[in-house]
Design an enzyme around this catalytic site. Sequence first.
Site, short mmCIF file in Angstrom:
data_model
loop_
_atom_site.label_atom_id
_atom_site.label_comp_id
_atom_site.label_asym_id
_atom_site.label_seq_id
_atom_site.Cartn_x
_atom_site.Cartn_y
_atom_site.Cartn_z
N ARG A 23 0.85 -1.19 0.00
CA ARG A 23 0.00 0.00 0.00
C ARG A 23 0.89 1.25 0.00
O ARG A 23 1.96 1.27 0.63
CB ARG A 23 -0.92 0.02 1.22
CG ARG A 23 -1.95 1.17 1.13
CD ARG A 23 -2.85 1.24 2.34
NE ARG A 23 -3.70 2.43 2.24
CZ ARG A 23 -4.23 3.06 3.27
NH1 ARG A 23 -4.01 2.64 4.50
NH2 ARG A 23 -4.98 4.12 3.09
N HIS A 24 0.49 2.28 -0.70
CA HIS A 24 1.25 3.52 -0.80
C HIS A 24 1.51 4.15 0.56
O HIS A 24 0.83 3.84 1.56
CB HIS A 24 0.51 4.53 -1.68
CG HIS A 24 -0.82 4.92 -1.12
ND1 HIS A 24 -0.97 5.86 -0.12
CD2 HIS A 24 -2.07 4.48 -1.41
CE1 HIS A 24 -2.25 6.00 0.18
NE2 HIS A 24 -2.95 5.17 -0.59
N GLY A 25 2.47 5.08 0.62
CA GLY A 25 2.73 5.83 1.84
C GLY A 25 1.64 6.85 2.13
O GLY A 25 0.73 7.08 1.33
N THR A 27 -0.52 10.24 2.82
CA THR A 27 -0.72 11.56 2.24
C THR A 27 -1.33 12.48 3.30
O THR A 27 -1.79 12.02 4.36
CB THR A 27 -1.69 11.51 1.04
OG1 THR A 27 -3.02 11.23 1.53
CG2 THR A 27 -1.28 10.44 0.03
N ASN A 30 -4.75 11.28 3.98
CA ASN A 30 -4.78 10.18 4.94
C ASN A 30 -4.76 10.73 6.36
O ASN A 30 -5.56 10.33 7.22
CB ASN A 30 -3.56 9.28 4.78
CG ASN A 30 -3.59 8.38 3.58
OD1 ASN A 30 -2.54 8.13 2.99
ND2 ASN A 30 -4.74 7.88 3.18
N GLU A 99 -7.17 3.15 -6.89
CA GLU A 99 -8.14 3.00 -5.81
C GLU A 99 -9.55 2.93 -6.38
O GLU A 99 -9.79 3.32 -7.53
CB GLU A 99 -7.99 4.20 -4.85
CG GLU A 99 -8.90 4.20 -3.63
CD GLU A 99 -8.75 2.96 -2.78
OE1 GLU A 99 -9.26 1.89 -3.21
OE2 GLU A 99 -8.17 3.05 -1.69
#
Length: 244
Positions: A23-25, A27, A30, A99
Amino acid sequence: MSPTPAQGAGAGEELSTEVVVVRHGETAWNASRIVQGQMDPELNEAGRQQAVVVARRLSREAKPAAVYSSDLKRAAETAEIIAKACGVSNVVLNEALRERHMGYLQGLKWDDAVAKSPDSFRGFDIFKITEGSDPDSRNQELPGVVESLNQLNERCVSYLNKIAQEHIGERVVVVSHGATILELCRHTDPPDSSIRRHIPNTSLNVFRVSGVTGQWSLERCGDVSHLKGNGFLENSFGGDGASA
């Protein structure tokens, strides 16, 4: 260094593809609990540091034959950091790894979005089942949501099958998003099961896909052991259909 064959590909053993889905880092969206969907914020500083940490971990493991990613900025930047650390020359970007599209819910605070369309978030790790919510909304046209869960499942699973067939006997890294990874995990579940999972930012989710039968197995899920002791784990928000 050439790509290292996936484990389990020894003599007399069935060839398979090891697919490490990350999963992406993080933001800023987030961190603020805002529904992202297919909106395109970039990583914040914490997210870039998370990506460096997971990249360092992956660089110490078997070298991937390739790195694939969603074309959204938060995933693509995470993938570039991983590819550089692992000595992979380029990242293959594809919309199929994006997504879930969340329609008019994108840009709303998480709690407001859940209040407006609770069934849109069914199955996510922080969703609370409420009276009147639909228990079978996977194929339902939900207000404000472009993609049903079944549509999301079809696009991400079919693309990962393609990747797996192109890399039989090898290891690949794929960077994607919370809801997309949850659907990939559900593809390995028994029919009619309902398993709750937690997919934090930069978590590792490891699948093995048979080169003979195409059968998937889930070997690890939500692994963020690389974040422990780095000050990130307590701030790493769980997976959901918004990458929120």
